[in-house]
Design a protein around this motif. Structure first.
Motif, PDB file in Angstrom:
ATOM      1  N   ASP A 389      -6.152  -4.509   2.871  1.00 20.97           N
ATOM      2  CA  ASP A 389      -5.035  -5.642   2.818  1.00 20.97           C
ATOM      3  C   ASP A 389      -5.642  -7.199   3.133  1.00 20.97           C
ATOM      4  O   ASP A 389      -5.475  -7.351   4.449  1.00 20.97           O
ATOM      5  CB  ASP A 389      -3.523  -5.128   2.708  1.00 20.97           C
ATOM      6  N   ILE A 390      -4.456  -7.939   1.970  1.00 23.06           N
ATOM      7  CA  ILE A 390      -4.857  -9.254   2.906  1.00 23.06           C
ATOM      8  C   ILE A 390      -3.479  -9.963   1.960  1.00 23.06           C
ATOM      9  O   ILE A 390      -2.751  -9.544   1.306  1.00 23.06           O
ATOM     10  CB  ILE A 390      -6.326  -9.380   1.662  1.00 23.06           C
ATOM     11  N   VAL A 391      -2.924 -10.628   3.601  1.00 25.56           N
ATOM     12  CA  VAL A 391      -2.508 -11.710   2.971  1.00 25.56           C
ATOM     13  C   VAL A 391      -2.413 -13.021   3.197  1.00 25.56           C
ATOM     14  O   VAL A 391      -2.429 -13.956   4.363  1.00 25.56           O
ATOM     15  CB  VAL A 391      -0.981 -11.215   4.355  1.00 25.56           C
ATOM     16  N   SER A 392      -1.716 -14.463   1.908  1.00 23.56           N
ATOM     17  CA  SER A 392      -1.677 -15.309   2.075  1.00 23.56           C
ATOM     18  C   SER A 392      -1.367 -16.740   2.859  1.00 23.56           C
ATOM     19  O   SER A 392       0.167 -15.874   2.597  1.00 23.56           O
ATOM     20  CB  SER A 392      -1.547 -15.298   0.308  1.00 23.56           C
ATOM     21  N   ILE A 393      -1.469 -16.996   3.350  1.00 26.79           N
ATOM     22  CA  ILE A 393       0.101 -18.288   3.848  1.00 26.79           C
ATOM     23  C   ILE A 393      -0.729 -19.542   4.025  1.00 26.79           C
ATOM     24  O   ILE A 393      -1.927 -20.319   3.292  1.00 26.79           O
ATOM     25  CB  ILE A 393      -0.586 -17.521   5.754  1.00 26.79           C
ATOM     26  N   TYR A 400      -4.504 -19.787   3.021  1.00 31.15           N
ATOM     27  CA  TYR A 400      -5.316 -19.224   3.920  1.00 31.15           C
ATOM     28  C   TYR A 400      -5.535 -18.038   4.193  1.00 31.15           C
ATOM     29  O   TYR A 400      -3.716 -17.420   3.039  1.00 31.15           O
ATOM     30  CB  TYR A 400      -5.847 -19.967   5.269  1.00 31.15           C
ATOM     31  N   LYS A 401      -6.469 -16.747   4.086  1.00 32.51           N
ATOM     32  CA  LYS A 401      -6.184 -15.597   4.190  1.00 32.51           C
ATOM     33  C   LYS A 401      -6.585 -15.205   4.840  1.00 32.51           C
ATOM     34  O   LYS A 401      -7.461 -15.262   5.979  1.00 32.51           O
ATOM     35  CB  LYS A 401      -6.846 -15.213   2.656  1.00 32.51           C
ATOM     36  N   LEU A 402      -5.233 -14.110   5.456  1.00 28.30           N
ATOM     37  CA  LEU A 402      -5.120 -12.992   6.432  1.00 28.30           C
ATOM     38  C   LEU A 402      -5.510 -11.728   6.828  1.00 28.30           C
ATOM     39  O   LEU A 402      -5.042 -11.255   5.637  1.00 28.30           O
ATOM     40  CB  LEU A 402      -4.292 -13.548   7.352  1.00 28.30           C
ATOM     41  N   SER A 403      -6.336 -10.717   7.280  1.00 27.28           N
ATOM     42  CA  SER A 403      -6.403  -9.775   7.023  1.00 27.28           C
ATOM     43  C   SER A 403      -6.637  -9.128   8.452  1.00 27.28           C
ATOM     44  O   SER A 403      -6.911  -9.545   9.608  1.00 27.28           O
ATOM     45  CB  SER A 403      -7.692  -9.642   6.190  1.00 27.28           C
ATOM     46  N   HIS A 404      -7.037  -7.774   8.696  1.00 25.82           N
ATOM     47  CA  HIS A 404      -6.600  -6.838   9.696  1.00 25.82           C
ATOM     48  C   HIS A 404      -8.458  -7.484  10.347  1.00 25.82           C
ATOM     49  O   HIS A 404      -9.485  -7.857   9.709  1.00 25.82           O
ATOM     50  CB  HIS A 404      -7.150  -5.590   9.382  1.00 25.82           C
ATOM     51  N   GLY A 405      -8.234  -7.927  11.404  1.00 23.89           N
ATOM     52  CA  GLY A 405      -9.640  -8.769  11.856  1.00 23.89           C
ATOM     53  C   GLY A 405      -9.846 -10.359  11.994  1.00 23.89           C
ATOM     54  O   GLY A 405     -10.381 -10.234  12.949  1.00 23.89           O
TER      55      GLY A 405
END
Length: 831
Positions: A389-393, A400-405
């Motif tokens: 899963d990717i969450v954009s901010i 930017y994109k946040l993901s696990h790790g």
């Protein structure tokens, strides 16, 4: 320990008995009679450090310190109730009992001038046997006595860390040391090292029967160890004593002990270490061994030592050591460790515990495995379909994109790297190369740089790497505990919302020593410990879900991939910068600090009067306050003036934390023979007035008149038990020097440690042979460069000039004397 010290030890065949080496014991043991004065000294040092502008809270014992109590007169044995547990003193304020009888329990929180003794007092009288009129131990009486003792003394040590107090009624210091306090092998933070101990009693050597290196030193020397200073030890000669055969059935263990003692005394082992070996050792029980070791003072050795063997391990098993501890101990004592440096690879630790080491090459696969594992130390249990899963901010105008790790916290902190500048410089050089290659750190990552001291900032700045760390976001935020204890600025709302929305396992990377889950931030679930350069590298990468060998950190302005190996500084680069900037900077800073802490130049002793003219074998019992306080003494007058009745005087031992009482009790022994008086009495003559006075009263008059004092003595001055008040008392009376024919070593060390010069007549000379009456005044000047054993000239008011030896044995003793004694030296160190 310096390289030179190590080489001296390795070259022991030629250097023994000729060089001094520093020794840092693993722990300290204080029996109660000398323990409370040590704690009082720590309180006094706090006051001195505060006066000098330092932080008094830094004054704590630097190594584990155990304080034992004398046996409770009411009888009883705490061991009957199960395993002993040292009393870890907890803060508790007790009401003041009034100025006259206050024992230091006032709200001031300081050790009171009228501190009561820590050894047991009979507050509840035990039942007496009607037939023998002997105390009969009664559990209720014992517990009442102990409860009163705890209440009386709890506040004395509550503000010192690293001190364990063994409750009253437990046993003598040596027995408790042997049965409970001895570790044989220390284990701290996964580090094993041999147990060793110094303490304030000559019979500390008893524990050497268990394979522990220990011996008795003076109270002031012990305080030095507690403050993190080494014992200065002449490299000893080790004498092997081989025991063979087995003893006659009619021979008791005492016969064996006394026989060995007699033989060793005849052979001559004074000042040496004795190590027992041979087939006969296995015939000796632990009780026999500890008794033999305990007899060291009787046969003159510094200590005797029995290496750990199966008999020792069996004894430890019987005394409560668990099986796992014994197995670890045995493996350690037998182990020969071999490490191939080629096998060591870069690594990190995490994601939730510092002991979970992960090789850098395995980091990506390990993190992915953690996502799959059920919740635990190495697992987060993220469903397979959610792991990508990717969450954009949106942050500061960019997406930017946040993901696990994803890394959201990166902290370079040097509290655990302060003594190794190379890793801090490596981080700085990596930052420099990264910036020059066009790499950046994403702005939403909470980056910080918290050096352990201003010295780190200095060499990072002087080497030119600090600006590059700043460009990557690693700005200096301070010098205290920061990210590692959760003192991190809040993450942005955008990041927090994204973590919550995607239930993301985001990461923190820091160069500290603790990374428990939620420690950095409750929203950051994976935390890794890494070296400072790897912290910077992971901040640039923006994720821990990366294989540095095959995946780039980022790209340069031309689109070229930049890998970790492209910007990793070589060992040679780091070493060169370290030599050019760190060593020079540290040397310069140390020089400046030393110059600001230079001791006052040694002042001459001019026109000093003799306070006491003493003969041979003056013991510490003659000098140090001990026993009951006589009603006609100076101490009694002091207590009476404060409203106490004679029955409330108690003993000098009970008031050994009170400098006013103890100073008045110095040389108050009724058996003291002062040649000025001509009969045993605690009196002397104040020569300017011709009055015969108590020693304290005469000294007080001399001090008011600004007249320095010396003591004349014969052979073996200061023999007997180790008592630091035998040095403190004369110092507070205004004594500047003692001139004797010879000294007991421990007492001489105490004199130096308190700031009194130990002067010695030349061989074959004495006060009598030189025709000194003691009524003259004495003057001497110290050379600018004082050296061990230097010859000084003393001039008297009668015109006689004679030479004496400045009885300093090494440079450490001279340094302490120049600073006015150990306590002043340490107070300057903390300020």
């Amino acid at each position: 320990m310096k390289k030179e010290d190590v080489m001296n030890i390795l070259d022991w065949k030629t250097k023994q008995s000729n060089v001094e080496v520093p020794f840092f014991p693993a722990r300290v043991l204080l029996q109660d009679f000398t323990g409370i004065p040590a704690m009082v000294d720590f309180a006094a040092m706090r006051e001195a450090v505060k006066t000098l502008g330092g932080d008094p809270k830094k004054v704590h014992p630097a190594c584990p310190t155990d304080l034992t109590n004398a046996p409770n007169p009411g009888g009883g044995d705490l061991q009957k109730a199960g395993k002993l547990s040292p009393l870890r003193v907890q803060p508790k304020k007790l009401p003041c009992r009034g100025q006259a009888t206050c024992r230091g329990s006032c709200d001031s929180g300081e050790l009171g001038r009228n501190s009561g003794k820590f050894s047991s007092q009979i507050e509840n009288t035990p039942i007496l046997c009607p037939f023998h009129l002997q105390p009969v131990p009664e559990p209720e009486t014992v517990l009442k006595n102990q409860e009163v003792e705890f209440g009386r003394n709890r506040e004395r040590l509550q503000f010192f860390k690293n001190v364990a107090v063994i409750p009253p009624g437990t046993g003598t210091a040596h027995q408790v040391n042997l049965e409970y306090l001895s570790r044989v092998v220390f284990e701290e933070k996964d580090l094993l090292f041999p147990d060793s101990v110094v303490g304030t009693d000559s019979h500390i050597t008893m524990v050497n029967g268990l394979g522990i290196l220990g011996w008795g030193v003076g109270g002031i020397e012990t305080e030095a160890v507690m403050l993190g200073l080494p014992v200065s030890l002449t490299l000893p000669e080790v004498v092997g004593c081989e025991l063979t055969g087995s003893s006659n059935p009619f021979v008791t263990s005492i016969d064996v002990v006394l026989g060995i003692t007699k033989h060793l005394r005849q052979v001559g082992v004074a000042g040496k270490f004795v190590e027992f070996f041979g087939s006969g050792v296995s015939q000796l029980s632990i009780v026999d061994r500890t008794t033999i070791a305990n007899m060291c003072p009787e046969y003159g050795a510094i200590l005797s030592f029995f290496p750990v063997d199966n008999v020792t391990l069996k004894h430890l098993e019987h005394t409560g050591f668990d099986k796992a501890k014994l197995e670890s101990m045995e493996a350690y004592l037998k182990a020969v460790i071999q490490i191939n440096l080629n096998s060591i690879v870069p690594s990190v630790s995490g994601p939730k515990r510092p002991q979970d080491r992960v090789a850098l090459t395995d980091m990506k696969s390990d993190f992915q495995a953690c996502l799959n594992e059920k919740v635990g130390f190495k697992g987060f249990q993220i469903a397979a379909e959610k792991q990508n899963d990717i969450v954009s901010i949106h942050y500061e105008g960019s997406e930017y994109k946040l993901s696990h790790g994803s890394v959201v916290i990166a902290a370079v902190i040097s509290c655990t790297n302060n003594c190794n500048p190379s890793v801090m410089l490596a981080a700085g050089l990596l930052a420099k190369k990264a910036v020059e290659a066009g790499l950046q750190v994403k702005p939403y990552i909470r980056t910080s740089l918290s050096p352990g001291s201003g010295m780190v900032t200095h060499y990072l700045s002087s080497s030119g790497v600090l600006p590059y760390l700043s460009k990557l976001g690693f700005e200096i935020i301070g010098y205290g505990c920061s990210t590692c204890v959760g003192n991190t600025a809040p993450l942005s709302e955008a990041v927090l919302n994204a973590v919550k929305q995607g239930d993301l396992v985001t990461c923190g990377v820091l160069s500290g020593n603790k990374n428990f889950e939620g420690r950095l931030c409750d929203c950051v679930r994976a935390n890794y410990l890494a070296s400072p350069p790897l912290v910077v590298a992971y901040a640039i990468a923006g994720t821990v879900n990366i294989d540095f060998q095959t995946e780039p950190l980022g790209t340069d302005p031309t689109g070229k991939n930049i890998y970790l190996h492209d910007i990793w500084p070589s060992r040679e680069e780091v070493h060169q910068i370290e030599e050019e900037h760190v060593v020079l900077s540290m040397f310069k800073a140390l020089k400046e600090k030393i110059e600001t802490k230079e001791p006052v130049a040694l002042q001459p002793i001019e026109n000093a009067h003799v306070l006491l003219y003493l003969g041979d074998s003056i013991t510490t019992d003659h000098i140090s306050p001990a026993g009951s306080i006589a009603r006609s003494s100076a101490a009694a007058k002091y207590l009476t003036n404060r409203g106490l009745t004679p029955r409330e005087f108690n003993s000098y031992g009970a008031r050994r934390g009170n400098d006013a009482v103890m100073t008045r009790g110095t040389f108050a022994n009724i058996k003291l023979f002062n040649k000025f008086i001509g009969k045993p009495a605690p009196k002397t003559i104040h020569f300017p007035s011709g009055q015969t006075l108590d020693v304290f009263e005469a000294a007080e008059l001399y001090q008011k008149e600004g007249i320095p004092l010396i003591i004349l003595a014969g052979k073996k001055y200061g023999s007997g038990n180790s008592r630091d008040w035998a040095a403190k008392g004369p110092y507070l009376l205004g004594v500047k020097a003692v001139l004797a024919e010879s000294y007991e070593k421990i007492h001489k060390d105490h004199l130096i440690g308190i700031g009194i010069a130990p002067l010695q007549f030349l061989p074959g000379e004495s006060a009598d042979s030189l025709g000194l009456s003691g009524r003259e005044t004495f003057s001497l000047t110290f050379p600018e460069e004082l050296s061990p054993g230097v010859i000084l000239n003393i001039k008297t008011s009668t015109g006689k000039v004679f030479s004496v030896i400045a009885s300093f044995e090494n440079d450490v003793e001279i340094t302490l004397y120049k600073h006015g004694g150990l306590l002043n030296f340490v107070a300057r160190k903390f300020s």
